[in-house]
Design a protein around this motif. Sequence first.
Motif, short mmCIF file in Angstrom:
data_model
loop_
_atom_site.label_atom_id
_atom_site.label_comp_id
_atom_site.label_asym_id
_atom_site.label_seq_id
_atom_site.Cartn_x
_atom_site.Cartn_y
_atom_site.Cartn_z
N LEU A 26 0.80 -1.22 0.00
CA LEU A 26 0.00 0.00 0.00
C LEU A 26 0.83 1.26 0.00
O LEU A 26 0.46 2.27 -0.59
N VAL A 170 -7.73 4.42 -3.13
CA VAL A 170 -7.56 3.05 -2.66
C VAL A 170 -8.86 2.56 -2.00
O VAL A 170 -9.44 3.26 -1.15
N SER A 172 -10.74 -0.21 0.45
CA SER A 172 -10.58 -1.21 1.50
C SER A 172 -11.88 -2.01 1.54
O SER A 172 -12.95 -1.46 1.81
N TYR A 198 -9.21 -6.70 1.91
CA TYR A 198 -8.53 -6.52 0.63
C TYR A 198 -8.23 -5.04 0.42
O TYR A 198 -9.10 -4.19 0.61
N THR A 199 -7.01 -4.73 0.02
CA THR A 199 -6.65 -3.38 -0.39
C THR A 199 -6.57 -3.37 -1.91
O THR A 199 -5.79 -4.12 -2.50
N ASP A 212 -2.95 -5.81 -1.58
CA ASP A 212 -2.69 -6.41 -0.27
C ASP A 212 -3.93 -7.19 0.16
O ASP A 212 -5.06 -6.82 -0.17
#
Length: 222
Positions: A26, A170, A172, A198-199, A212
Amino acid sequence: MNNFYKTFVLATIAITLSACATDRNLSNVKTPTNQVYQPAIAVNTSEREEILGIVQNFATSVACSTSFDDDAITKTTVNDVFLVGTSNLGNPENKSFNSDYLVYWSGDMGCSGGVVDNTSFMTSLTKISNTRPFLIETGFGRDDIRHDRFFSDLDIYPNFVSEVDYKDGVFSIISSHDNGDGTNGWISNNSPRYEYLYTVAGDASEGWRIVDKKLLSEHKLQ
């Protein structure tokens, strides 16, 4: 060299540097490349409310038991309307911005009525100029932009998504999943054993990818 040419050269360099960046984790996620042309734009609340209404009309036309219903346990609100891309096509003086939004909602598509038929969706809307309306990207048969493929294309079970947040390019996303090897991945026919965070990074034009994945919990087998 005139000002417009200077701006074009600087924008090209910025895009090239962004494209060369890695996203192993990230901390390495860069600003989406379709947002490099202009300074940050504040989210327009009235615009988000407009988009929420458009998607509500769409969702209740194609699905039952949606997250827009008055009795929904988890309701879709303006907080589930995400501005994921803007561009003024490389010209800083152009005030007619393209806008790309994603809206998170859930429902029983086609009103099948089964327990596992309630699915999460991420519907895409785009406006290519201030003189055009927002249009839902239904795909018109193209699988690559179908509104129901966002989660499944990331190998995230859309039936078990419980939370979606978005900040600084991003996502999440919390969702349940099996363990990936086909053994002991489920605690019942309809319940995955593992819950993950989950990223997801990317943008509306280049697509999204998981950068990620973190195990949050494991439901023990009885």
